[in-house]
Design a protein around this motif. Structure first.
Motif, PDB file in Angstrom:
ATOM      1  N   ARG A  19       0.748  -1.070  -0.129  1.00 57.49           N
ATOM      2  CA  ARG A  19       0.080  -0.305   0.315  1.00 57.49           C
ATOM      3  C   ARG A  19       1.231   1.604   0.199  1.00 57.49           C
ATOM      4  N   GLU A  20       1.787   1.469   0.479  1.00 54.68           N
ATOM      5  CA  GLU A  20       2.651   2.268   1.034  1.00 54.68           C
ATOM      6  C   GLU A  20       3.573   2.442  -0.187  1.00 54.68           C
ATOM      7  N   ARG A  22       2.644   1.445  -3.433  1.00 58.21           N
ATOM      8  CA  ARG A  22       1.514   2.081  -4.356  1.00 58.21           C
ATOM      9  C   ARG A  22       1.568   4.075  -4.230  1.00 58.21           C
ATOM     10  N   LYS A  23       1.684   4.394  -3.292  1.00 58.13           N
ATOM     11  CA  LYS A  23       0.962   5.499  -2.633  1.00 58.13           C
ATOM     12  C   LYS A  23       2.003   6.645  -3.819  1.00 58.13           C
ATOM     13  N   GLN A  26       2.934   4.492  -8.942  1.00 57.92           N
ATOM     14  CA  GLN A  26       1.889   3.902  -9.872  1.00 57.92           C
ATOM     15  C   GLN A  26       1.935   3.490 -10.477  1.00 57.92           C
ATOM     16  N   ARG A 296       6.397   2.136   6.070  1.00 58.62           N
ATOM     17  CA  ARG A 296       7.111   3.092   4.971  1.00 58.62           C
ATOM     18  C   ARG A 296       7.868   3.222   4.375  1.00 58.62           C
TER      19      ARG A 296
END
Length: 383
Positions: A19-20, A22-23, A26, A296
């Motif tokens: 998730r981190e 993909r932030k 992309q 992160r």
């Protein structure tokens, strides 16, 4: 097509890292490989799911298909990785496939430690380390009145408290003299033990289980003093052992866990590790907050900005509603002493050095309100 970032695992560490990442990125290809169904759920919730009347089905927050869609990732569920070819940067699957990687992330977790027990029922000892384990455990609880628990540590105490919500009596067996003995000084530990005992937990301190036998419709746990505890089920909660086999077979450096530096890189370029399997600068911390910080930092590194992980003070909230507890253990080898104060409705324990610097704390009951103030005074675990 360029090789993808490959993450092995589907737990909190794996999905949080994805998730981190993909932030920040992309467009790069992302592949996740999981031995299980790869559905997303919160593993920390397993030890208090009974009180919330959660089933294995309702614990799942998002399916693997939904996660694949949200992350723009290829997710391979029920897929076993049997090796890593570091020379050719490939992940080897049990079906013979070899998947190339640009960067590889090991988020493969840990296995429950199993104590060897004599007797005819050693194979019937349960442990809860994932959602499938929880499903099997919960299914067996119908009609159960007493559950033995091996270990009065964090998970043992949380499960003991959770079983009370089902009207089930937990009998907790531990060689230490009080619960959470790794984290709590004696006075605080004994206070926690008394609160749990008042709520309905039975403890067998200073004891170890030696035999586990199935006899008709019940189980018998024999302790090292020769006494017998009759239970309907026995749950093992004596700790976790990081999964290092895959790393070992690939020639990566391992110790207690997979050894990584502050950038979470293993001894091999382009291979990283985080979560329960990783040993970060000598620290193996199988808790939520370290995982979040690692995810992160590693995501930034994978996205092109090398970022070392830093650990601030990270108090652990123990899920024992019968006695709210927050602990921030002092670093291993820290020089100092515990200063313990009994307050109305709780215990305030602080670990300080010779100069009076706060290095750790344990707050129980009413004292948990001091968590934020004291946390701000603690030194970082990994600057």
């Amino acid at each position: 097509m360029s090789a993808p970032v490959v993450i092995i695992g589907s737990g909190l560490a794996a999905y949080q890292c994805a998730r981190e990442f993909r932030k920040l990125d992309q467009t790069s290809h992302l592949t996740m490989i999981a031995q299980d169904a790869a559905d997303f759920y919160s593993k920390p919730m397993l030890s208090n799911a009974l009180a919330g009347k959660k089933t294995a089905v309702t614990l799942v927050m998002k399916s693997a298909a939904k996660m694949a869609e949200e992350l723009s990732a290829a997710i391979l569920p029920d897929t076993e990785v049997v090796g890593i070819d570091t020379a050719n940067k490939q992940v080897l699957l049990i079906d013979g496939q070899a998947l190339e990687y640009r960067d590889l992330v090991l988020a493969i977790g840990a296995d429950p430690i199993r104590l060897p027990l004599a007797g005819n029922a050693d194979d019937d000892v349960l442990s809860v380390n994932d959602i499938n384990d929880y499903a099997a455990f919960a299914e067996k609880l119908e009609g159960v009145k007493t559950v033995g628990i091996l270990g009065a540590g964090l998970i043992g105490c949380e499960f003991a408290n959770d079983l009370l919500a089902q009207g089930i009596k937990p009998v907790v067996i531990d060689p230490a003299a009080w619960p959470l003995s790794r984290f709590l000084p004696e006075a605080a530990g004994r206070y926690l033990g008394q609160q749990l005992q008042d709520a309905g937990v039975e403890f067998k301190f200073g004891m170890t289980a030696t035999n586990y036998d199935h006899l008709e419709d019940r189980y018998l746990v024999e302790l090292n003093d020769g006494s017998i505890v009759e239970v309907d089920l026995l749950l093992s909660a004596v700790g976790l052992r990081p999964r290092i086999h895959l790393a070992t077979s690939a020639g990566l450096k391992v110790n207690r866990g997979i050894v990584v530096d502050q950038a979470l890189q293993t001894s091999q370029p382009h291979i990283y590790a985080l979560g329960d399997c990783a040993e970060v600068m000598g620290l193996n911390l199988p808790f939520v907050m370290p995982i979040m910080h690692c995810a992160r930092a590693l995501a930034a590194t994978l996205a092109g900005t090398p970022t070392p992980v830093k650990y601030p003070a990270m108090p652990i909230v123990v899920k024992t509603p019968a006695c709210p507890t927050v602990v921030a253990p002092p670093a291993i080898g820290a020089q100092g002493e515990w200063q313990v104060s009994a307050i109305e409705g709780g215990v305030d324990a602080r670990f300080v050095d010779a100069q009076g610097q706060l290095l750790g704390f344990a707050l129980l009951g009413a004292a948990v309100k001091e968590k934020q103030q004291l946390s701000a005074q603690l030194p970082s675990l990994l600057p």
